[in-house]
Write an enzyme that holds these catalytic residues in place. Structure first.
Site, PDB file in Angstrom:
ATOM      1  N   ARG A 259       0.832  -1.207   0.000  1.00 23.03           N
ATOM      2  CA  ARG A 259       0.000   0.000   0.000  1.00 23.03           C
ATOM      3  C   ARG A 259       0.872   1.265   0.000  1.00 23.03           C
ATOM      4  NH1 ARG A 259      -0.866   4.689   2.647  1.00 23.03           N
ATOM      5  NH2 ARG A 259      -0.577   3.616   4.657  1.00 23.03           N
ATOM      6  N   ASP A 260       1.510   1.568   1.116  1.00 23.47           N
ATOM      7  CA  ASP A 260       2.300   2.802   1.206  1.00 23.47           C
ATOM      8  C   ASP A 260       3.451   2.761   0.197  1.00 23.47           C
ATOM      9  OD1 ASP A 260       2.911   5.300   2.207  1.00 23.47           O
ATOM     10  OD2 ASP A 260       3.786   4.596   4.077  1.00 23.47           O
TER      11      ASP A 260
ATOM     12  N   HIS B 296      10.080   7.053   8.195  1.00 24.83           N
ATOM     13  CA  HIS B 296      10.654   7.115   6.854  1.00 24.83           C
ATOM     14  C   HIS B 296      12.154   7.354   7.010  1.00 24.83           C
ATOM     15  CE1 HIS B 296       6.822   7.792   4.284  1.00 24.83           C
ATOM     16  NE2 HIS B 296       6.604   6.970   5.273  1.00 24.83           N
TER      17      HIS B 296
ATOM     18  N   CYS C  63       5.490   9.140   0.560  1.00 25.06           N
ATOM     19  CA  CYS C  63       4.209   9.835   0.601  1.00 25.06           C
ATOM     20  C   CYS C  63       4.120  10.748  -0.611  1.00 25.06           C
ATOM     21  CB  CYS C  63       4.079  10.651   1.875  1.00 25.06           C
ATOM     22  SG  CYS C  63       2.613  11.696   1.880  1.00 25.06           S
TER      23      CYS C  63
ATOM     24  N   ASN D 243      10.040   4.826   2.924  1.00 23.01           N
ATOM     25  CA  ASN D 243       9.701   4.047   4.109  1.00 23.01           C
ATOM     26  C   ASN D 243      10.941   3.297   4.551  1.00 23.01           C
ATOM     27  OD1 ASN D 243       6.696   3.660   4.913  1.00 23.01           O
ATOM     28  ND2 ASN D 243       6.639   3.774   2.693  1.00 23.01           N
TER      29      ASN D 243
END
Lengths: 300, 300
Positions: free
Chosen positions: B18-19, B211, B242, B251
């Site tokens: 996802r991220d 992060h 992001c 991340n």
């Protein structure tokens, strides 16, 4: 931990021109001189600038005498060199180095592979080098490799690290730099090693030298800071590693150490942006990207 | 610090699908499914697998319903999704997600830029979503961004982070994930933030989400572990970031977190080598190198 007492000031010992460039196939004399001169303007107070080792073993450092002859020396910077033996020391003195360094290992296996003798023999070999340096008022730094793990012998016992560190200290080294040569350390094992060494050598005489091969260097440095260590070896742009240990590439980047220290409110005297620019410049010449995340973020 | 009490077990919440992937231009449905299926075999217990956000805002996640419909679910894994509003929640429930997550910011500036409303309004908006999820026995995780610094507002005050975390907790979130969205945190500021939050929300209900933009994530995670935090968000191969914050890519890599935890003697239940292979595979498809140093060292 929120209330941990950290040192107010940290000294960075810049490894790029020596531990960094000794792993590059070919860097011109001019580029080495420019790198050292540029680093001298960033606020660094100690730059390891060359090595007087047999050019048979480390051909990349064969021009160290010329480097020392041509750099523009700042009065605020110590320019040091690695000197494994009396011949190296004589060359270093002739080149007017400010300081020299000797090196051995906390692990027998690495000592044998790296300098082809036992730890005890390496210490015996250093004794006359130390005496001659001290008689000439040249301070001697001691490097101790494989303080956490050894690529040949596995885990290094903290007590053994402490014993060899003590021996270097007793020989007359003013500072012992504890090297996690293959970068496998994590903070608890680093803490155990440091505790053992601190029981034998005053904390003010210790430095740490971490490689970031496994991404743990900044956490390990933070651990060391919480234990009072205030001298950190690092390499601009993360240049370098150790040519004798497989997979040991990757000195921790000076930029990332500065970011950590400044974020913790610790004074280093070094201008992070200026140093990152020097790292960008040398990497441009070497046709590579800085391994420093801080450098990458600054240039994003 | 040598005697710091660390958690014996850490839960990794895997963010890669996802991220991570929401920042990739285009990843096929098949590759997403393969990634999640492969991650499910590594010992992970929680994989954030998609997002039910307007495809206008995050087109990369437009196929999340299909992803949830086609993955081979392991009974030992929680497959969760991000759901910003009631419509997202309805879609997530139709797709049989195990858990959902809502998100707001500890900083007004980021909240306005990211979800176009004040923090207070975001919390009001979440209240009916929370009620509907809880009435359907779906647990809700809360993400809180910019817990250290904000790209628009500068430093975020620890007390403010604590207040918003408490509000999410009071709304019914079973866990609050504290995100250093732009990766500028260093351990002392992280400790100050965590202390403030721990005074308002039980530690067992907290997670950290770092992060590695500035290379500090592993040190910050180590700091959090020493304060009892035992849930860590991370992304295989360091995928992602992001899309709304400049320079916030990166991340922390799951591989590097696992190496830290295992080196500290902390059980994660995740097979590092297997997970690193999954990271290599997805990076091969994305034509990039894992940002994980551990992955690079394993493949050296």
């Amino acid at each position: 931990m929120a209330n941990t007492i950290l040192p107010s000031t940290v000294t960075i010992v810049e490894m790029g021109p020596r531990d960094g460039l000794q792993n590059e196939a070919s860097v011109s004399l001019e580029d080495k001189i420019m790198l050292i001169n540029d680093l001298s303007k960033t606020g660094l107070s100690h730059i390891e600038s060359g090595s007087f080792v047999s050019p048979k073993w480390v051909p990349q450092m064969a021009d160290s005498a010329q480097v020392f002859g041509k750099i523009a020396r700042s009065p605020n910077v110590i320019y040091s060199a690695l000197t494994p033996n009396m011949s190296g020391l004589e060359q270093a003195m002739a080149a007017r180095v400010d300081q020299v360094a000797i090196f051995t290992s906390a692990s027998e296996g690495f000592c044998q592979h790296n300098i082809n003798c036992s730890i005890a023999d390496s210490l015996k070999r250093f004794a006359p080098v130390m005496r001659r340096a001290m008689n000439n008022n040249i301070r001697v730094r001691g490097y101790l490799s494989c303080v956490v793990d050894c690529p040949y012998d596995g885990q290094t016992q903290p007590d053994h690290v402490a014993a060899v560190a003590k021996a270097l200290f007793d020989l007359g080294c003013y500072e012992i730099s504890l090297g996690d040569t293959i970068g496998t350390g994590t903070p608890v094992r680093v803490a155990q090693m440091l505790s053992a060494v601190q029981s034998q050598v005053p904390t003010s005489q210790l430095a740490v030298h971490f490689h970031d091969t496994w991404g743990q260097a900044i956490a390990n440095i933070y651990q060391a800071l919480t234990m009072g260590i205030n001298v950190i070896d690092s390499s601009v742009a993360g240049l370098g590693g150790c040519p004798y240990a497989a997979g040991s590439s990757g000195n921790v980047a000076t930029e990332d150490v500065l970011y950590l220290c400044h974020g913790l409110g610790i004074h280093t005297g070094v201008d992070l942006n200026a140093l990152a620019q020097v790292g960008q410049d040398i990497c441009h010449k070497l046709n590579r990207v800085p391994s420093s995340k801080v450098s990458q973020a600054l240039n994003a």
